[in-house]
Scaffold this active site. Sequence first.
Site, PDB file in Angstrom:
ATOM      1  N   CYS A  73       0.640  -1.311   0.097  1.00  0.00           N
ATOM      2  CA  CYS A  73      -0.120   0.058  -0.010  1.00  0.00           C
ATOM      3  C   CYS A  73       0.583   1.330  -0.010  1.00  0.00           C
ATOM      4  O   CYS A  73       0.607   2.279  -0.968  1.00  0.00           O
ATOM      5  CB  CYS A  73      -0.989   0.078   1.206  1.00  0.00           C
ATOM      6  SG  CYS A  73      -2.054  -1.358   1.464  1.00  0.00           S
ATOM      7  N   HIS A 131      -2.748   6.714   3.760  1.00  0.00           N
ATOM      8  CA  HIS A 131      -1.791   5.818   4.074  1.00  0.00           C
ATOM      9  C   HIS A 131      -0.337   6.310   3.736  1.00  0.00           C
ATOM     10  O   HIS A 131       0.504   5.219   3.321  1.00  0.00           O
ATOM     11  CB  HIS A 131      -2.016   4.381   3.270  1.00  0.00           C
ATOM     12  CG  HIS A 131      -1.494   3.122   4.223  1.00  0.00           C
ATOM     13  ND1 HIS A 131      -1.849   1.901   3.760  1.00  0.00           N
ATOM     14  CD2 HIS A 131      -1.011   3.280   5.488  1.00  0.00           C
ATOM     15  CE1 HIS A 131      -1.336   1.304   5.021  1.00  0.00           C
ATOM     16  NE2 HIS A 131      -0.609   1.776   5.907  1.00  0.00           N
TER      17      HIS A 131
END
Length: 451
Positions: A73, A131
């Site tokens: 991610c 993120h």
Amino acid sequence: MSKTFLLSLLCLSLDGFVLSGANPPNVILMMADDLGYNDLSCYGSKRQKTPVLDKLAAEGLRLTSFYAGATVCTPSRMALLTGAYPPRLGWNGGVVGYGLKPHNGLAPQARTMGEVFKEAGYKTALIGKWHLGDTPELHPMGQGFDLTYFIDKSNNQTKKLWRGRELEADPFDNRRLTENFIKEAVAFVKSNKKNSFFLYLPFSAPHFPAQAHPDWKGKSANGSYGDVVEELDGRIGDLLKVLADEELEKNTIVVFMSDNGTEPGQKKWGSGEPFRGLKWSALEGGTRVPCILRFPDLIPAGEVTDKLTTAIDLLPTLAGACGIKLKKGPGIAPKLDGLNLWASLQGKTKTHPRKSLLYWHGWAMPQAIRVGDFKLYLDKVKEIPATNKGPVLIDLSTDPGEEKDLASEHPEKVKDMKALAEKLLSEIEENSMPLGGPARKGERKTGHWLK
């Protein structure tokens, strides 16, 4: 000033897009989370139905050799937003909250897609999963986004939903995140229909835990995972309908992609077929993902291309499509690894600029390089036993499962590809920047057959 010169300004051509007084193109960049290559029906899925994205592909270009910016991610998002390979941004493995401390992330000094479009006069928004750091310094408000509505980690790592610097919900309802993100996206588009806008829309779906929305529960033939994917498809349809209703469709570039391959814990439901490998892996299934690009009249409709394309190419490509000239020189960091592929994807050039691609494992070990159809493994990889004995050469055009080692048949190709990988990796190391947040030490990682 001559009339001819004034007329030429009014009819400024941007790679085939003629402004004639109109706004530059809008951009909607959507990214699913852990969606595998085979998870859309237009990419071969028989487990769930995705009619909206199938239609988007039929109206645009479907890419079959598209690679996410990384196999996990955080670095995938770093690469997408900056156009640079993640190690150039100080990434040394892991994701924020797992292997990477929450107070580290994308450096505020790094130029992002948000900043590029904002400086060009666009209204910008980040709606979805960030993120890239948990601290106020590393949140998206300082990275070029006018509007932010987001979770700052994966949906299994946090329960906080933010609107700018204000906490919107704690806990959020994981079942309704896609619904919430689309509602915000629709409102942003409607409120900026008279302006050029850039909307970065990174969903949290279908990242685990995949929990179906009450209205979609049990609708698919693939459990909650399939329900979540089908809801995502349907909600995207709501957003695309707004573009049509507001007569924005023809002046909006729409991109859909995934951030990496299938999460290992979801391999029962997600699929990267015909490729092997999952999220975290340098095998094809770790980063080779769906990508669909639509821009009516400028991108050929209903075509499929296997041209090598990566997430790091999207910053220069989308900027080029919108007539934005990227600044270069001192003070601009990171150095751009991405290439402007706009003319090639339009079918206007005989040659394609992207010739090679580097691969890293999710813990930042450089493991392979692709040049043309050939991929050379330069590290020991457990899924490919032959890598214990030396570099392994794969022809992806005939061996998508990466089963047959051709190194002994093409020794010169192995030599040339290894030399290119060494050159590229050395240059990245010499021209990298630190992560955002407190300084952290990171050991230099080198593939076993590069040592």
